[in-house]
Design a protein around this motif. Structure first.
Motif, PDB file in Angstrom:
ATOM      1  N   LEU A  92       0.836  -1.206   0.000  1.00 40.96           N
ATOM      2  CA  LEU A  92       0.000   0.000   0.000  1.00 40.96           C
ATOM      3  C   LEU A  92       0.864   1.247   0.000  1.00 40.96           C
ATOM      4  O   LEU A  92       0.613   2.198  -0.758  1.00 40.96           O
ATOM      5  N   LEU A  93       1.906   1.260   0.820  1.00 39.66           N
ATOM      6  CA  LEU A  93       2.800   2.416   0.890  1.00 39.66           C
ATOM      7  C   LEU A  93       3.514   2.627  -0.441  1.00 39.66           C
ATOM      8  O   LEU A  93       3.703   3.765  -0.887  1.00 39.66           O
ATOM      9  N   ALA A  94       3.916   1.524  -1.079  1.00 38.49           N
ATOM     10  CA  ALA A  94       4.633   1.632  -2.354  1.00 38.49           C
ATOM     11  C   ALA A  94       3.766   2.284  -3.415  1.00 38.49           C
ATOM     12  O   ALA A  94       4.275   3.004  -4.290  1.00 38.49           O
ATOM     13  N   LEU A 147      -1.424  -4.363  -8.027  1.00 35.63           N
ATOM     14  CA  LEU A 147      -1.250  -4.498  -9.484  1.00 35.63           C
ATOM     15  C   LEU A 147      -0.051  -3.736 -10.031  1.00 35.63           C
ATOM     16  O   LEU A 147       0.767  -4.322 -10.770  1.00 35.63           O
ATOM     17  N   PRO A 148       0.122  -2.439  -9.740  1.00 36.47           N
ATOM     18  CA  PRO A 148       1.305  -1.738 -10.288  1.00 36.47           C
ATOM     19  C   PRO A 148       2.623  -2.372  -9.857  1.00 36.47           C
ATOM     20  O   PRO A 148       3.579  -2.415 -10.643  1.00 36.47           O
ATOM     21  N   LEU A 149       2.677  -2.891  -8.632  1.00 29.06           N
ATOM     22  CA  LEU A 149       3.905  -3.527  -8.163  1.00 29.06           C
ATOM     23  C   LEU A 149       4.174  -4.829  -8.900  1.00 29.06           C
ATOM     24  O   LEU A 149       5.324  -5.159  -9.205  1.00 29.06           O
ATOM     25  N   LEU A 343       4.971 -10.699  -4.700  1.00 25.97           N
ATOM     26  CA  LEU A 343       3.572 -10.353  -4.449  1.00 25.97           C
ATOM     27  C   LEU A 343       2.587 -11.016  -5.401  1.00 25.97           C
ATOM     28  O   LEU A 343       1.378 -10.827  -5.250  1.00 25.97           O
ATOM     29  N   LEU A 344       3.064 -11.775  -6.375  1.00 29.56           N
ATOM     30  CA  LEU A 344       2.145 -12.374  -7.348  1.00 29.56           C
ATOM     31  C   LEU A 344       1.135 -13.313  -6.691  1.00 29.56           C
ATOM     32  O   LEU A 344      -0.053 -13.317  -7.045  1.00 29.56           O
ATOM     33  N   ALA A 372      -6.026   0.787  -8.249  1.00 28.57           N
ATOM     34  CA  ALA A 372      -4.936   0.571  -9.195  1.00 28.57           C
ATOM     35  C   ALA A 372      -4.540   1.845  -9.920  1.00 28.57           C
ATOM     36  O   ALA A 372      -3.405   1.957 -10.401  1.00 28.57           O
ATOM     37  N   SER A 373      -5.457   2.808  -9.995  1.00 29.96           N
ATOM     38  CA  SER A 373      -5.170   4.046 -10.729  1.00 29.96           C
ATOM     39  C   SER A 373      -4.068   4.865 -10.074  1.00 29.96           C
ATOM     40  O   SER A 373      -3.320   5.574 -10.745  1.00 29.96           O
TER      41      SER A 373
END
Length: 401
Positions: A92-94, A147-149, A343-344, A372-373
């Motif tokens: 979440l922080l990332a 998702l972005p990670l 994280l997958l 995700a945005s």
């Protein structure tokens, strides 16, 4: 739920077995827990403004606080109570990006998260409120954050193909033959690639940067970080770690001392926050490593595995600065690749949970897309707005039927 006690045959067998399985299980628990998610923690801390030294201090802090916490809990209650840092919280922080007020404000958010966890143990109504958040919405928010990670390894291929592609290949092979060690093998491959890259570029590591140290930060507070960081961090830590962690131990016949566990993890989070630690909690996935029969045939002796894991984290804490220094010297995209691969599995589980209830899929998808945005509004990150909009949409769409 009551604890499981061995029948006389089990007790006799356990005496013959000795402590070797429990000690081994504890070492494996610590190694798997550390290697499988340390990259996510570093990515999360740097994502909200931590420097390399502050991120190393934060990794050291969560290692120490969870180590002491699980040693205290497992010894006091004679149960394999494993603790961990909040991996979903770090993710979440990332994805949150720079926060209003910078790193001191992020530290303030960590302190308040610990306060909320502590209050959850002291006042049951707070925990009840979190439990009332629909699982699909909470999982959709988490999936959107992840998702972005998880896309990072793909995006890193064009940047550093010579390092990233071997890391992905090693991870895929281990997923097939030894899934538990896939992330560890990927990290080793990344470390080897980083070492080769430094040799070719005639670069080295400064010994001073590899010595563990604590970087204290005075916490600051503002409403943007309280709403945008504290609230989502607390929710994902409770919904994705503490509640499932309690259920995992329950599946092996152990009833978690809830108030004591929340008190220890809450206080641990508060104490670790000024040094950069974001949150500690009950372990969920790695909890089974210390609580399963493979840790010891006698359920009353499996607490030794959790205690050993705590000692293992004390040792691993000493390596935190060296790990951060190595990652910092690695080619661009290396940290992101290891974190994304780690994280997958969590992303897959979150998507499955978000889409399980067909009648609420539209609300879950909307929650997922907003999270995700990465778009912030009024200085508050996307995770909070995803939760708010998802809950409203779920209520409105449910009324439609």
């Amino acid at each position: 739920m009551t604890k499981v006690f061995p029948v006389p045959e089990q007790a006799a067998t356990s005496e013959a077995v000795g402590l070797a399985p429990a000690l081994t299980a504890g070492i494996v628990t610590a190694l798997v827990g550390f290697v499988s998610a340390f990259a996510v923690v570093l990515k999360g801390l740097t994502g909200v403004g931590a420097s390399q030294a502050q991120a190393a201090s934060g990794l050291l802090a969560v290692c120490l606080t969870q180590a002491v916490g699980m040693m205290v809990l497992s010894y006091r209650y004679r149960m394999p109570i494993s603790l961990a840092w909040s991996t979903p919280g770090a993710a979440l922080l990332a994805g949150a990006g720079a926060v209003a007020g910078g790193w001191p404000a992020a530290v303030g958010a960590f302190v308040l998260t610990g306060v909320l966890i502590l209050l959850t143990g002291l006042w049951g109504r707070i925990g009840d409120l979190v439990a009332r958040i629909p699982v699909g919405i909470a999982q959709a928010m988490l999936a959107g954050v992840l998702l972005p990670l998880c896309l990072a390894p793909v995006r890193a291929v064009p940047t550093s193909p010579a390092v990233v592609l071997p890391v992905i290949a090693v991870w895929l092979v281990l997923q097939r033959y030894a899934k538990r060690w896939a992330v560890l093998a990927a990290f080793v491959a990344a470390a080897v690639g980083a070492g080769i890259s430094m040799v070719l570029d005639h670069r080295g590591l400064e010994l001073a940067s590899m010595v563990p140290s604590v970087e204290l930060t005075v916490p600051h507070w503002n409403w943007q970080t309280i709403i945008g960081i504290t609230v989502p961090l607390y929710i994902v830590t409770m919904a994705s770690q503490n509640i499932p962690g309690s259920a995992v131990l329950g599946s092996f016949g152990y009833q978690v001392p809830w108030r004591a566990a929340m008190t220890v993890t809450g206080v641990g989070t508060i104490l670790g926050a000024p040094a950069g630690g974001h949150a500690i909690n009950l372990a969920a996935i790695s909890a089974a490593l210390a609580a399963a029969p493979s840790a010891h045939p006698d359920p009353k002796r499996r607490w030794i595995a959790a205690f050993t894991a705590g000692f293992g984290y004390l040792v691993l804490a000493l390596a935190s600065a060296a790990v951060v220094a190595l990652i910092a010297a690695a080619p661009a995209g290396t940290l992101e690749t290891v974190a994304g691969l780690a994280l997958l599995g969590t992303l897959a589980a979150a998507l499955a949970g978000a889409l399980r209830a067909e009648e609420h899929r539209e609300a879950s998808v909307l929650t997922f897309l907003i999270a995700a945005s990465g778009v912030s509004f009024l200085g508050v990150g996307a995770a909070f707005w995803a939760l708010v909009v998802g809950l409203i949409a779920r209520r409105l769409l449910a009324a439609r039927t």
